[in-house]
Enzyme design. Sequence first.
Site, PDB file in Angstrom:
ATOM      1  N   LYS A 132      -3.918  25.241   9.987  1.00  0.00           N
ATOM      2  CA  LYS A 132      -3.792  26.696   9.852  1.00  0.00           C
ATOM      3  C   LYS A 132      -4.982  27.212   9.050  1.00  0.00           C
ATOM      4  O   LYS A 132      -5.414  26.570   8.088  1.00  0.00           O
ATOM      5  CB  LYS A 132      -2.495  27.063   9.127  1.00  0.00           C
ATOM      6  N   HIS A 135      -5.947  31.438   4.240  1.00  0.00           N
ATOM      7  CA  HIS A 135      -5.688  32.870   4.057  1.00  0.00           C
ATOM      8  C   HIS A 135      -5.695  33.241   2.578  1.00  0.00           C
ATOM      9  O   HIS A 135      -6.002  32.428   1.710  1.00  0.00           O
ATOM     10  CB  HIS A 135      -4.389  33.288   4.749  1.00  0.00           C
ATOM     11  N   HIS A 138      -3.891  31.115  -0.138  1.00  0.00           N
ATOM     12  CA  HIS A 138      -4.596  29.869  -0.470  1.00  0.00           C
ATOM     13  C   HIS A 138      -5.825  30.169  -1.320  1.00  0.00           C
ATOM     14  O   HIS A 138      -6.195  29.367  -2.173  1.00  0.00           O
ATOM     15  CB  HIS A 138      -5.012  29.133   0.801  1.00  0.00           C
TER      16      HIS A 138
END
Length: 572
Positions: A132, A135, A138
Site C-alpha cells: 500500500k 500516506h 505513515h
Amino acid sequence: YTIMDQQCLEAIATQISQFSEIPVDQVIQCIEVPKNRDLADLALPVPRMNKFKKLAGNPAQLAADYAAKFVVGNIIHEVTVAGTYINFKVNRVMQTQSILKQVLSLGDKYGSTTQGAGKKVIIEFSSPNIAKPFHAGHLRSTIIGNFIVNIHKTLGYDVTSINYLGDWGKQYGLLAIGFERFGTEEELQKDPIKHLFDVYVKINAEAESDPTIHDAARAYFKRMEEGDKAALAVWSRFRDFSIEKYKTIYDRLNVHFDVYSGESQMCDGMVTAYQKLESMGLVQDSQGAKIIDLSTGKPDLGKVLVKKTDGSTLYITRDIAAACGRKEQYNFEKMVYVVASQQELHFRQLFKILDNMKLEWVKDLTHIGFGMVKGMSTRKGTVVFLEQILEESKSIMLETMKNNEAKFAEIENPEEVADIIAVSAVIMQDFSAKRHKDYEFNWDRMLSFEGDTGPYLQYAHARLCSIERKTGVTLNPEADLTLLVEPEAYALASVIQRYPEAVQTAFTYNEPNTVATYLFDLCHAFSTAHNVLWIKDREQALAEARFSLFTAAKLVLANGLRLLGLRPLERM
C-alpha cells in the site's frame, strides 16, 4: 548551564549564604530565571529559602537588607529589590563570551549528553502495510519516530529502530487472489506499490458484490499460516518489492532503520505467547472464538479477540509475541511504539494483557500517539500519497530557485537541493503543530520562505554559511569576544544558550515541536542581529568576534535541524 551560569549562581549564593546562614547549594536551589529578562537575569524569592531554614523577620525587609549588603562585581553588576524578590543583572558581555566559548568548543556535540549511556531503547515506528502506498498517517509516524530515535541517540542511549511492517493477515490473501485476476508481471516490476494498490482496490470492489472472494482470501491466508510454500512465495515477492520501494522514500526523508521486522515473523512466537495466555487462564471461549476479558477492571478495556473461529490470529496476538520476543532478544530498558492516537485503546489493551501475564517489564513500554493530518491532497484537490506531495513540492521549489539566476548558477546539484527543501517544508509543517494535535495541511504556508516554515530555516542556515564566503573572515579561536557589547549580540547568545534546555524538554515530552519552536526563535534572533552586527569592512578584531557569534548560531541551527531529521543546506 554554561560555566558562566554556574559562576553567576555561585556569586549570588556565596554572599546570600553569609547573610542568611543557609548553605550555598541550598541557596542555589532557590534562585530562578524570571520570565521578564529585561527586569533581571536571575532572581531570588526570599520566602523560598524558608524550606531550608526558618528565616527570622519580614521577607520583604530581609530582601531589602540582603540587597543593601550585596557587593556587586565583575559577574553580578546590578542588584534591585521588588517586594520579596531580589533581582540580579549579570555582566552580559562576560556571559556572551562564556556561551560562545562553550558552543564553539563542543561544536556538533553541543546539546548532547551521556545520560542514556548503557541503556538499550527499542523504537518502533512508521510500520506501513506492505503493498500500500505511503500516506499521511505513515508520514507522521515516520518523522516523529525518527525524531525520537535522534533525540535518544543525542542523549547517549543505545537505540535500535524497528520498522514493524503490516505484512500478515487476510488482506494478503485478498491481494494474492486480486493479483491472479488483475495483476501483470510487467506493471509489478515497473511500479510495485502502485500496481499492487490498484489490484487491491479492484479486488475489494469485486468482493463487495461477491462474498465468496472473502472466503477465498481467508482460505489463502490460512494456507500462509500453515506454511504453504506456493502461497508464501507470492506473499514474499510482494513484501520484498514493497520494502525496496519504501527504502527510496525513507532515504528522501533522511530516515534509516536498523531492523525491518513484521507481523509475519511472529508465527512461532504467537504459538508460545498464546499457549502462555491459555496456561495462565487468561483466555475464554466466545462462540468458537477466543477472547481475553478486560471489561471487569478499571478502566473497562473491553473484550479482546485473540483468535478467530477459524483459528487464525489477530494483530494483538502478534503484538504480544513481538513484545516478548524483543525483550528476550534485546533486553531493553525502554520500548516505544510511535503509532497514531486512534490506536490508544489497542496499546492500553496490549499493556494490560502483558501486565496480566505477570511480565514486570511492561512498565518499560510506552505508546507515543499523534493527531491526524487533515486535507493532505494535491493542489488539484485529489487524495494523494506522500511521494506525490514530495514531487510536487520539489517542482515548486525548483521553480522558485530559478527565479534568482545568479544564486541558481552557484548550486552544483539543484535537483537534490530542491528535494531537501521540499522534504524540510513537509516535515516542518508537521512539527509546527504539537504532536497530539490534528492539523490542516496547507500548501501555501508549507512552501513559503517567510514565516515559520522549513524553507525559512534552511534559508537561515544557508545565509549563515554564506557569511564566510562573502566576508572572507575565518574563525579565530582567540577572537576578542568582549567586543560583543551590543544588546543584539547578547540576545542571540541567550537564545543559543537555551538549546540544551530545549533538547531536554523535547526529550521529556517526546515533542519535536519544542525543538522546532526553538529553531524559529534562533533564526529570528539571528536575523535581528545580522541586520545590525555587520562584519564586512569592519575592523579585524570586531569582525572576528561577530563571526564567532554567527558561527555559534550556525552550529546550533545545524544541530537542531539534524535532530529533527533534516539535512542542513549550505547553499540554496
